[in-house]
Scaffold this active site. Sequence first.
Site, PDB file in Angstrom:
ATOM      1  N   HIS A 243       0.845  -1.203   0.000  1.00  0.00           N
ATOM      2  CA  HIS A 243       0.000   0.000   0.000  1.00  0.00           C
ATOM      3  C   HIS A 243       0.873   1.243   0.000  1.00  0.00           C
ATOM      4  O   HIS A 243       2.080   1.179   0.262  1.00  0.00           O
ATOM      5  CB  HIS A 243      -0.913   0.031   1.231  1.00  0.00           C
ATOM      6  CG  HIS A 243      -0.183   0.271   2.518  1.00  0.00           C
ATOM      7  ND1 HIS A 243       0.631  -0.692   3.119  1.00  0.00           N
ATOM      8  CD2 HIS A 243      -0.103   1.371   3.327  1.00  0.00           C
ATOM      9  CE1 HIS A 243       1.153  -0.201   4.226  1.00  0.00           C
ATOM     10  NE2 HIS A 243       0.746   1.054   4.375  1.00  0.00           N
ATOM     11  N   ASP A 245       0.682   5.060   1.975  1.00  0.00           N
ATOM     12  CA  ASP A 245      -0.023   5.703   3.084  1.00  0.00           C
ATOM     13  C   ASP A 245      -0.920   6.811   2.530  1.00  0.00           C
ATOM     14  O   ASP A 245      -0.460   7.640   1.741  1.00  0.00           O
ATOM     15  CB  ASP A 245       0.965   6.296   4.080  1.00  0.00           C
ATOM     16  CG  ASP A 245       1.790   5.231   4.801  1.00  0.00           C
ATOM     17  OD1 ASP A 245       1.296   4.096   4.933  1.00  0.00           O
ATOM     18  OD2 ASP A 245       2.918   5.548   5.226  1.00  0.00           O
ATOM     19  N   HIS A 299       4.858   0.128   0.020  1.00  0.00           N
ATOM     20  CA  HIS A 299       5.577  -0.664   1.009  1.00  0.00           C
ATOM     21  C   HIS A 299       4.679  -1.709   1.647  1.00  0.00           C
ATOM     22  O   HIS A 299       3.456  -1.680   1.489  1.00  0.00           O
ATOM     23  CB  HIS A 299       6.191   0.239   2.078  1.00  0.00           C
ATOM     24  CG  HIS A 299       5.201   1.090   2.830  1.00  0.00           C
ATOM     25  ND1 HIS A 299       4.576   2.180   2.270  1.00  0.00           N
ATOM     26  CD2 HIS A 299       4.723   1.010   4.098  1.00  0.00           C
ATOM     27  CE1 HIS A 299       3.766   2.748   3.149  1.00  0.00           C
ATOM     28  NE2 HIS A 299       3.825   2.041   4.270  1.00  0.00           N
ATOM     29  N   ARG A 309       8.182  -7.944  16.058  1.00  0.00           N
ATOM     30  CA  ARG A 309       8.735  -6.674  15.586  1.00  0.00           C
ATOM     31  C   ARG A 309       7.828  -5.529  16.016  1.00  0.00           C
ATOM     32  O   ARG A 309       6.605  -5.671  16.045  1.00  0.00           O
ATOM     33  CB  ARG A 309       8.854  -6.696  14.062  1.00  0.00           C
ATOM     34  CG  ARG A 309       9.275  -5.370  13.430  1.00  0.00           C
ATOM     35  CD  ARG A 309       9.479  -5.506  11.941  1.00  0.00           C
ATOM     36  NE  ARG A 309       9.772  -4.215  11.325  1.00  0.00           N
ATOM     37  CZ  ARG A 309       8.888  -3.467  10.682  1.00  0.00           C
ATOM     38  NH1 ARG A 309       7.628  -3.877  10.546  1.00  0.00           N
ATOM     39  NH2 ARG A 309       9.245  -2.302  10.162  1.00  0.00           N
TER      40      ARG A 309
END
Length: 386
Positions: A243, A245, A299, A309
Amino acid sequence: MALNGKVATESAPSSLNEETKGEYRPPFGGSDESKVPEDFIWSEKFEASELLPVLDVPTIDLEKFMSGDKSYVEEATRLVDEACRQHGIFFVVNHGVDMEMMGRVHDCMNEFFTMPLDVKQRAKRRVGESYGYTNSFFGRFANNLPWKETFSLRCVAAQNSSAAHDYVLDTLGSSFSHHGKAYQECGIALNQLGMKIVELLGLSLGVSREYFKNFYEDNDSILRLNYYPTCDKPEVVLGTGPHTDPTSVTLLHQDPVSGLQVCSNDQWYSIPPNPEAFVINIGDTFTSLTNGIYKGCIHRAVVNSMNARKSLAFFLCPSHDKVVRAPEELVEKSPPRKYPDYKWPMLLEMTQKRYRPDCNTLEAFKTWVKDGKALDTGSTITAPSA
């Protein structure tokens, strides 16, 4: 806390009440953690790998840039311009953000995400809203669920605003006061960093360094804490799907665990973590402001079977009454005018209630506006002109 510039991976001693203590239970599956629920399995066309080449991303020394060193300013703006035209991402170091403060924020993230689910759901994010806690976006998405948990907070640039701190206290209670203070302090620091970034972007685009700083000085932004649990079958899930942002500019701080990947020229690359740096990526709203000259960064986030993470993202957004419209000098560089005039809440509404953000969000938004479907927001829409 941060030691020798590194972000600590263990939580600091907590003052939380004993009632909030408990063994952490991942909210993703049943008793057999080796089986991934079907809703989380992505099709083969989205299959990701941890073993990717590293993208060559410029690293900008913000201290040198802000010092006014003419030769460095020219070099920094050239590198940023090239990166933002190609893939929309770069790093900044010597950024002025207190890394001990960031260490405290990561401690709070560790503490929050390892709480029992019922505690985190005190701040449950409701469908259509931008703030609060959610795991995997159940109820919002029907399939291809992201393998993650998030906690999002409002960060308002207005003087004396305590929106983040107040939200934490109102939803989670006074025992989380140290969390609220840490997130509020972080939001203020990243807002200040954001103003430096938009100065850099302004000069890189050939407009004044004050142009975007003035546009965003009263920003109404979002601080998001991300947690990506381990998965026994990481090859079939994604922490976040591909996607861009929808927001303007993202300031991302990663912990030492890899997982961020970026697409450039139809090839996926890894972005290794650097706890001393912030990752800066361009979002759809800033793409609109540049008339498409700067690309929204495509990304995704992958997970692994060994280490959870965490990352922290500050999404810089304009105030709700600002009209998003590229300045004439940028339209002249890349005619014609490509995007309608709009206000940020219009795009936000579409991505929260009507459209799942992907790599084509901005084009979908143009169609949505053209078809008149954005009129019910009460915002004025102006069609693009040459």
